[in-house]
Design an enzyme around this catalytic site. Structure first.
Site, PDB file in Angstrom:
ATOM      1  N   HIS A 146      43.597  47.651  51.615  1.00  0.00           N
ATOM      2  CA  HIS A 146      43.160  47.752  50.220  1.00  0.00           C
ATOM      3  C   HIS A 146      43.529  46.448  49.504  1.00  0.00           C
ATOM      4  O   HIS A 146      44.434  46.415  48.679  1.00  0.00           O
ATOM      5  CB  HIS A 146      43.875  48.962  49.593  1.00  0.00           C
ATOM      6  CG  HIS A 146      43.360  49.381  48.259  1.00  0.00           C
ATOM      7  ND1 HIS A 146      44.116  50.114  47.374  1.00  0.00           N
ATOM      8  CD2 HIS A 146      42.158  49.201  47.655  1.00  0.00           C
ATOM      9  CE1 HIS A 146      43.399  50.366  46.291  1.00  0.00           C
ATOM     10  NE2 HIS A 146      42.219  49.818  46.434  1.00  0.00           N
ATOM     11  N   SER A 166      45.076  51.114  43.043  1.00  0.00           N
ATOM     12  CA  SER A 166      43.910  51.192  42.174  1.00  0.00           C
ATOM     13  C   SER A 166      44.307  51.007  40.712  1.00  0.00           C
ATOM     14  O   SER A 166      45.286  51.599  40.256  1.00  0.00           O
ATOM     15  CB  SER A 166      43.232  52.546  42.343  1.00  0.00           C
ATOM     16  OG  SER A 166      42.910  52.738  43.693  1.00  0.00           O
TER      17      SER A 166
HETATM   18  P1  GDP Z   1      42.051  47.007  40.366  1.00  0.00           P
HETATM   19  O1  GDP Z   1      41.626  48.418  40.164  1.00  0.00           O
HETATM   20  O2  GDP Z   1      43.260  46.877  41.246  1.00  0.00           O
HETATM   21  O3  GDP Z   1      40.935  46.126  40.801  1.00  0.00           O
HETATM   22  O4  GDP Z   1      42.560  46.499  38.934  1.00  0.00           O
HETATM   23  P2  GDP Z   1      41.785  45.672  37.800  1.00  0.00           P
HETATM   24  O5  GDP Z   1      41.815  44.213  38.082  1.00  0.00           O
HETATM   25  O6  GDP Z   1      40.470  46.284  37.519  1.00  0.00           O
HETATM   26  O7  GDP Z   1      42.758  45.936  36.579  1.00  0.00           O
HETATM   27  C1  GDP Z   1      43.096  47.240  36.170  1.00  0.00           C
HETATM   28  C2  GDP Z   1      43.702  47.206  34.795  1.00  0.00           C
HETATM   29  O8  GDP Z   1      44.877  46.398  34.810  1.00  0.00           O
HETATM   30  C3  GDP Z   1      42.757  46.604  33.752  1.00  0.00           C
HETATM   31  O9  GDP Z   1      42.838  47.344  32.574  1.00  0.00           O
HETATM   32  C4  GDP Z   1      43.300  45.213  33.552  1.00  0.00           C
HETATM   33  O10 GDP Z   1      43.038  44.721  32.271  1.00  0.00           O
HETATM   34  C5  GDP Z   1      44.792  45.359  33.843  1.00  0.00           C
HETATM   35  N1  GDP Z   1      45.366  44.122  34.401  1.00  0.00           N
HETATM   36  C6  GDP Z   1      44.884  43.391  35.435  1.00  0.00           C
HETATM   37  N2  GDP Z   1      45.623  42.278  35.647  1.00  0.00           N
HETATM   38  C7  GDP Z   1      46.620  42.294  34.715  1.00  0.00           C
HETATM   39  C8  GDP Z   1      47.715  41.421  34.406  1.00  0.00           C
HETATM   40  O11 GDP Z   1      47.932  40.374  35.009  1.00  0.00           O
HETATM   41  N3  GDP Z   1      48.539  41.809  33.386  1.00  0.00           N
HETATM   42  C9  GDP Z   1      48.315  42.962  32.675  1.00  0.00           C
HETATM   43  N4  GDP Z   1      49.161  43.261  31.691  1.00  0.00           N
HETATM   44  N5  GDP Z   1      47.279  43.806  32.931  1.00  0.00           N
HETATM   45  C10 GDP Z   1      46.457  43.478  33.934  1.00  0.00           C
HETATM   46  P1  PGA Z   2      40.105  49.881  42.447  1.00  0.00           P
HETATM   47  O1  PGA Z   2      38.957  50.656  43.283  1.00  0.00           O
HETATM   48  O2  PGA Z   2      41.149  49.648  43.483  1.00  0.00           O
HETATM   49  O3  PGA Z   2      39.378  48.662  41.995  1.00  0.00           O
HETATM   50  O4  PGA Z   2      40.615  50.721  41.334  1.00  0.00           O
HETATM   51  C1  PGA Z   2      38.637  51.971  43.176  1.00  0.00           C
HETATM   52  C2  PGA Z   2      39.717  52.900  43.672  1.00  0.00           C
HETATM   53  O5  PGA Z   2      40.647  52.448  44.378  1.00  0.00           O
HETATM   54  O6  PGA Z   2      39.600  54.085  43.374  1.00  0.00           O
HETATM   55 MN    MN Z   3      40.399  50.292  45.288  1.00  0.00          MN
END
Ligand code: GDP
Ligand code: PGA
Ligand code: MN
Ligand code: MN
Length: 612
Positions: free
Chosen positions: A252, A274
């Site tokens: 992941h 996630s």
């Molecule tokens: P993913 O699901 O792992 O891909 O996470 P995302 O990149 O979509 O981020 C999920 C949430 O975490 C979003 O609301 C972002 O704005 C927040 N987020 C991502 N990177 C950072 C960071 O460096 N600092 C903070 N405070 N929030 C972050």
């Molecule tokens: P995320 O992907 O990791 O970008 O949130 C979807 C999930 O893991 O459910």
């Molecule tokens: Mn994911």
């Protein structure tokens, strides 16, 4: 879908001679009794017909083409907004093989139960047959799947997220290829004359993987992670089992390419649970001058050791399925550019009066909007707590539209990974970044990774739980054996050539609850320290938990941060870490004899260093 349907289901009724595929499709059709069977070609005309059909059922609202061309808004049933971990099963033949972290049921019993649910469940609907490949069609061993679904929304989304269509089916037929049969139904049959609802789904949901058979059965949900079966179900749960058997890793992880001002290139993979920052880091716009990030993937990495002994990674996906709230021109300008090109599906965000979308955290709030639940929204109502968007609302957009997509994305060999980052959301305890001492210690860090739960899965948000390698909901077998597989990657190969392992935390808080670290583009400072560590240039202090940056070694030029604040960002508090020990102990005990002994040795080492 009539025109295309006729042309693609002539003569034998099937556009393939692959008997395994025909048997699978006919078997599902006999059980679920759809009104029509439609084989997807992946053509533009097909997309036009699908999206028109989705508009006519009210599932899709077409966005203003001057703002977001060829893009659509969808709102789900409020009971169907995220992955359902308590309804997700690994039905291995032997219960022991699913391990203590997964739900299990005997595969025959599960199938009997699900056959009952599937019987006639596609009545009144079209059954779509989606031939797809995860990874490259011209990979040495292409990883095929056939998703059969009664959801046009799923079919349209699969076209964005995976390579699919006629050319994939032709290749499968030519090779008489093995494939993962992936069965999906929203579980909402229609009686004659019964009108469809905008988001058909069922109160009863099952997301089931059969690891030995390499098969997926999903019922009752239309949400991405539960229904786009190439993604979590195949590319993580089923692929992790294949990877164990064949000696590779299905993880992941995002994949990014980092180029220094001197033109030196490094590849980084990062595993965060996630909604903990993968998509944002993957598309990061560095704040430090001269550094460049290009993206290769934002969610899943398949990694194999190459002939050169290095760990090579590919992204098996074809699109981004990103968390919408919080995405904006500051936090993720590259995601904004990607979605603004259009050809995207937005689910559970707000809809504005001019036919655009809006979510919390986006610039320029509209004067009024319709929330994902259909309520009227205004900035005044926002002050009373009304949200336009569900916290797990998503954009689904083609990866090829990303301006900073690295050229290597199209190379089936992938890229050689230099560093792996593990990270999660922790308000306390975990410093901004530290480096593992070696591969085994890095595996220990991954195996004990902890993070606060998020809205990406149904359940309470903000609870700290162990989420090993950010794979807790995605390991398709016994997690104790999965740790062993990670350890043996370091033993079976030259560990010196494998990536260096780091642990990061963007989410540490100060006393007032604010984030200690500005995050987003500023995370480039951490990436810089990581590559300088790999090249033996950056200094670190050896602490009980690993190598932590000295305050001077982290590039803070242009960052408005006092020395004291920086110390807090990097602090390792032995008392906080001692409090982790019993939790790790309890976590490890779950696995009994399946836990590799070296992980107990690592825990003993940590305890001894903390006591010293
Ligand atoms: P993913 O699901 O792992 O891909 O996470 P995302 O990149 O979509 O981020 C999920 C949430 O975490 C979003 O609301 C972002 O704005 C927040 N987020 C991502 N990177 C950072 C960071 O460096 N600092 C903070 N405070 N929030 C972050
Ligand atoms: P995320 O992907 O990791 O970008 O949130 C979807 C999930 O893991 O459910
Ligand atoms: Mn994911
Ligand atoms: Mn993401």
């Amino acid at each position: 879908m009539t025109a295309t349907q006729e042309s693609s289901t002539s003569a034998t009724g099937h556009p393939t001679t692959h008997q395994g595929i025909i048997d699978f499709v006919e078997g599902v059709a006999a059980m679920t009794t759809p009104d029509r069977v439609y084989w997807c070609t992946g053509s533009d005309e097909e997309w036009t017909e699908l999206t028109a059909a989705l508009e006519s059922t009210g599932t899709f609202t077409r966005l203003n083409p001057d703002i977001k061309p060829n893009s659509f808004h969808a709102a789900s049933d409020p009971i169907d907004v995220a992955r359902v971990e308590d309804r997700t099963y690994i039905c291995s033949v032997d219960e022991k093989d699913c391990g203590p972290t997964n739900n299990w049921m005997d595969p025959e019993e599960m199938k009997e139960r699900m056959r009952g649910l599937y019987a006639g469940c596609m009545k009144g609907r079209t059954m779509y047959v989606i031939p797809f490949v995860m990874g490259h069609l011209d990979a040495e061993k292409p990883m095929f799947g056939i998703e059969v679904t009664d959801s046009a929304y799923v079919t349209a989304s699969m076209r964005v997220m995976a390579r699919m269509g006629s050319n994939v089916l032709e290749r499968m037929t030519e090779l008489d290829a093995d494939f993962v049969p992936a069965l999906h139904s929203v579980g909402h049959p229609l009686e004659p004359g019964e009108a469809d609802v905008a988001w058909p789904c069922n109160d009863t949901k099952y997301i089931v993987q059969f690891p030995e058979e390499r098969a997926i059965w999903s019922f009752g949900s239309g949400y991405g992670g539960n229904a786009l079966l190439g993604k979590k179900c195949y590319a993580l749960r089923i692929a992790s089992v294949m990877a164990r058997d064949e000696g590779w890793l299905a993880e992941h992880m995002l994949i990014l390419k980092l180029t220094s001002p001197q033109g030196v290139t490094k590849y980084v993979a990062a595993a965060f649970p996630s909604a903990c920052g993968k998509t944002n880091l993957a598309m990061l716009e560095p704040t430090i001058p001269g550094w460049k990030v290009e993206t290769l993937g934002d969610d899943i990495a398949w990694m194999r050791v190459g002939d050169d002994g290095r760990l090579w990674a590919v992204n098996p996906e074809y699109g981004f399925f990103g968390v919408a709230p919080g995405t904006n021109e500051h936090t993720n300008p590259n995601a904004m550019k990607t979605i603004n090109k259009g050809n995207s599906v937005f689910t559970n965000v707000g809809l504005t009066e001019d036919g655009d979308i809006w979510w919390e955290g986006l610039e320029n709030p509209p004067a009024r909007a319709t929330t994902w639940k259909g309520e009227e929204w205004t900035p005044e109502k926002a002050e009373e707590g009304l949200l336009t968007s569900h916290p797990n609302s998503r954009y689904c957009t083609p990866i090829k539209q990303c301006d900073i997509l690295a050229d290597e994305y199209d190379d089936p060999r992938g890229v050689p990974i230099d560093a792996i980052l593990f990270g999660g959301r922790r308000k306390t305890t975990v410093p901004l970044v530290f480096e593992a001492r070696d591969w085994t210690h890095g595996t220990f860090l991954g195996a004990t990774l902890s993070s606060e739960t998020t809205a990406a899965a149904v359940g309470q948000v903000g609870l700290v739980r162990r989420d090993p390698m950010a794979m807790l909901p995605f390991i398709g077998y016994n997690a104790g054996n999965y740790f062993d597989h990670w350890i043996s990657m370091g033993k079976d190969h030259d560990a010196a050539k494998l990536p260096k392992i780091f642990y990061v935390n963007w989410f540490r808080r100060d006393e007032d609850g604010g984030f200690l670290w500005p995050g987003f583009g500023e995370n480039s400072r951490v990436l810089k320290w990581v590559v300088e560590r790999i090249d033996g240039q950056a200094a670190a202090v050896e602490t009980a938990i690993g190598h932590v940056p000295t305050p001077e070694s982290l590039d803070t030029d242009g960052l408005d941060m006092t020395e004291e604040h920086l110390r807090d960002v990097l602090a390792v508090d032995p008392a906080e870490w001692r409090a982790e020990l019993p939790e790790i102990q309890e976590w490890f005990e779950k696995f009994g004899d399946d836990l590799p002994t070296v992980l107990w040795t690592e825990l003993d080492g940590l305890r001894a260093r903390l006591d010293a």
